[in-house]
Design a protein around this motif. Structure first.
Motif, mmCIF file in Angstrom:
data_model
loop_
_atom_site.group_PDB
_atom_site.id
_atom_site.type_symbol
_atom_site.label_atom_id
_atom_site.label_comp_id
_atom_site.label_asym_id
_atom_site.label_seq_id
_atom_site.Cartn_x
_atom_site.Cartn_y
_atom_site.Cartn_z
ATOM 1 N N PRO A 1 6.949 -8.931 -4.381
ATOM 2 C CA PRO A 1 8.187 -8.292 -4.840
ATOM 3 C C PRO A 1 8.028 -6.773 -4.851
ATOM 4 N N LEU A 2 9.021 -6.078 -4.304
ATOM 5 C CA LEU A 2 9.006 -4.617 -4.331
ATOM 6 C C LEU A 2 10.403 -4.121 -4.700
ATOM 7 N N MET A 3 10.464 -2.939 -5.291
ATOM 8 C CA MET A 3 11.774 -2.310 -5.514
ATOM 9 C C MET A 3 12.127 -1.595 -4.213
ATOM 10 N N VAL A 4 13.263 -1.963 -3.665
ATOM 11 C CA VAL A 4 13.654 -1.412 -2.362
ATOM 12 C C VAL A 4 14.942 -0.597 -2.553
ATOM 13 N N ARG A 5 14.868 0.656 -2.133
ATOM 14 C CA ARG A 5 15.983 1.590 -2.333
ATOM 15 C C ARG A 5 16.464 2.077 -0.965
ATOM 16 N N MET B 1 6.639 -0.040 -6.341
ATOM 17 C CA MET B 1 6.091 -1.265 -6.926
ATOM 18 C C MET B 1 7.122 -1.889 -7.871
ATOM 19 N N ALA B 2 7.222 -3.220 -7.831
ATOM 20 C CA ALA B 2 8.115 -3.915 -8.765
ATOM 21 C C ALA B 2 7.330 -4.463 -9.951
ATOM 22 N N VAL B 3 6.024 -4.660 -9.756
ATOM 23 C CA VAL B 3 5.142 -5.110 -10.855
ATOM 24 C C VAL B 3 3.891 -4.225 -10.806
ATOM 25 N N GLY C 1 0.607 -14.594 -13.439
ATOM 26 C CA GLY C 1 1.630 -15.094 -14.354
ATOM 27 C C GLY C 1 2.775 -15.795 -13.623
ATOM 28 N N GLU C 2 2.817 -15.635 -12.291
ATOM 29 C CA GLU C 2 3.891 -16.313 -11.523
ATOM 30 C C GLU C 2 3.265 -17.101 -10.372
ATOM 31 N N ALA D 1 0.845 -1.211 0.000
ATOM 32 C CA ALA D 1 0.000 0.000 0.000
ATOM 33 C C ALA D 1 0.872 1.250 0.000
ATOM 34 N N LEU D 2 1.932 1.235 0.800
ATOM 35 C CA LEU D 2 2.800 2.417 0.883
ATOM 36 C C LEU D 2 3.555 2.644 -0.429
ATOM 37 N N SER D 3 3.835 1.562 -1.154
ATOM 38 C CA SER D 3 4.527 1.701 -2.442
ATOM 39 C C SER D 3 3.653 2.432 -3.454
#
Ligand code: HEM
Length: 426
Positions: A410-414, A380-382, A401-402, A216-218
């Motif tokens: 999965p998330l993009m984490v920076r 978001m990663a997807v 699809g997976e 949700a935060l993403s």
């Protein structure tokens, strides 16, 4: 068990929540650094699941699963539990449909049944060992207490009567009190069953809620940054329970997560006697007859639609389907009447069989968010529409699809560089 989940006990356990959250932070930070980029795609779900399993091991039974560190030989209980979880959601669904429709199939052990039996038997054998060790510890502590009383030491020099602060130790200690009436004493089997209940009820629910919160935060960067600003304003890297509980926006984010992303979407109950349920709003049936109450004979199955209640527009307003933590500054009157044990919601249910671990869970989620949101920025990663809500008792995320990979988030984490990042609202 209720006293073991009181605020004083959870306050003592907060250090475990924070330490394990830091372990997750360090693992993710090293993955980002190792990737050579400024952000890495991380399956947050699986690490959060490991974190909460480690926490329930330590906080519940003083048992080290070491599931996050992974480098160790995976112990048998963790392996059995992981095998059970690896059964995909669709596999479980098909299994239960066949089980329900074809009673004869129940006699033939399926892979799900075999994994369940194995996990149950591992849990039982480890539970038996744990219980024996706890009993020994409690008896030694009681002996030390008796010796202490006899020599009448100074009051301030009270010996440590509890070998550790794990919840099961408290249960075993209370159960071994000489003044406890025999009728109230739990049998060894009852205590071992509690270990299983703890394992099942106490970790995937919490990791699940935290993963959905990051999701949700993403999608709401301004909410994420507002939360981060509040968390950084606390001048401590190791918050106590009271400090975590006093952060108002963190509290609103957690409430909104548990409303929108209810881990347990519904619960079933059976009426134990004939009853009549009055209706606040009369309903008209297909024959045009108006009903102001529902007659419920003994044995009627009742579904408590927790998720539907949490997302009802009639209760929460037209924006009920939006993730908006600020709504908690002033919730609608209809929500105030919901008889949940916590937060004007049925997320932890209500009444005598409500969740007893809700305080534990709330402080654990807050510790995780405190450590992770200060350290990282999440994206978001997807695309959001590929994130599906699978349900096999708990609303687990899967990716369209997976599906064969099972639950994941999965998330993009920076890495967040504190002081360098400007709030999007600024
Ligand atoms: C977000 C996290 C959690 C949610 C949404 C949740 C939700 C629930 C719900 C809906 C029930 C009622 C189930 C039923 O009656 O069929 C329940 C029961 C229970 N929960 Fe939780 N729970 C959470 C976390 C925890 C944690 C962390 C623990 C322990 C450390 C825990 C321990 C229990 C126990 C022991 C019961 C059984 C209580 C009884 O039967 O009297 N839960 N939980």
């Amino acid at each position: 068990m209720n006293p073991a989940f009181g605020p004083a006990q959870i306050r003592d356990l907060t250090e475990i929540f924070v330490n394990k959250s830091c372990e997750v932070r360090d693992i993710w930070a090293s993955r980002i650094i190792y990737s050579g980029k400024d952000a890495a795609r991380i399956d947050t779900y699986s690490d959060l699941l490991k974190m909460t399993l480690d926490v329930i091991g330590l906080a519940g039974f003083n048992y080290e699963f070491k599931s996050l560190s992974g480098g160790e030989q995976p112990d048998s209980l963790h392996k059995a539990y992981s095998d059970l979880r690896r059964q995909t959601i669709s596999g479980l669904k098909i299994y239960f449909i066949i089980w329900y429709l074809f009673p004869l199939s129940r006699k033939a052990p399926s892979s799900v049944q075999r994994a369940t039996d194995k996990a149950v038997s591992e849990m039982r054998s480890i539970g038996t060992r744990l219980l024996a060790a706890m009993k020994r510890d409690v008896m030694e502590a009681q002996k030390a207490q008796t010796a202490h009383t006899q020599v009448q030491l100074d009051d301030n020099a009270t010996p440590d009567t509890l070998p550790n602060r794990a919840l099961l130790t408290l249960l075993v200690q209370a159960n071994m009190r000489p003044d406890l009436p025999e009728s109230q004493r739990l049998s060894d089997n009852d205590v071992i069953d509690q270990i299983r209940t703890f394992l099942v009820a106490g970790h995937e629910t919490t990791s699940n809620a935290t993963a959905w919160c990051l999701h949700a935060l993403s999608q709401a960067p301004e909410v994420q940054q507002k939360l981060r600003d509040e968390l950084w304003a606390l001048p401590s890297d190791n918050p106590t329970m009271d400090e975590l509980q006093a952060l108002p926006y963190l509290d609103m984010v957690v409430r909104e997560t548990l409303r929108m992303y209810t881990p347990v979407p519904s619960i079933q109950r059976i009426a134990m006697k004939d009853d009549v349920i009055p209706l606040e709003t009369p309903v008209t049936d297909i024959h045009g007859k108006i009903h102001r109450e529902i007659r419920m004979p003994k044995g009627t199955a009742v579904d408590v639609p927790i998720l539907a209640l949490n997302r009802s527009k009639a209760i929460w307003g037209e924006d009920a389907l939006e993730f908006r933590p600020d709504r908690w500054e002033n919730i609608p009157e209809a929500a105030k009447r919901i008889p949940g044990v916590w937060g004007n919601m049925m997320t932890f249910l209500g009444g005598p069989r409500a969740c007893i671990g809700y305080r534990f869970s709330l402080v654990e989620i807050k510790a995780l968010l405190f450590i992770l949101i200060r350290a990282f920025e999440f994206e978001m990663a997807v695309p959001a529409d590929r994130v599906l809500k699978g349900s096999a008792g708990i609303v687990r995320p899967t990716i369209r699809g997976e599906e064969e990979k099972g639950p994941q988030m999965p998330l993009m984490v920076r890495l967040h560089k504190h002081g360098e990042c400007q709030s999007p609202q600024a």
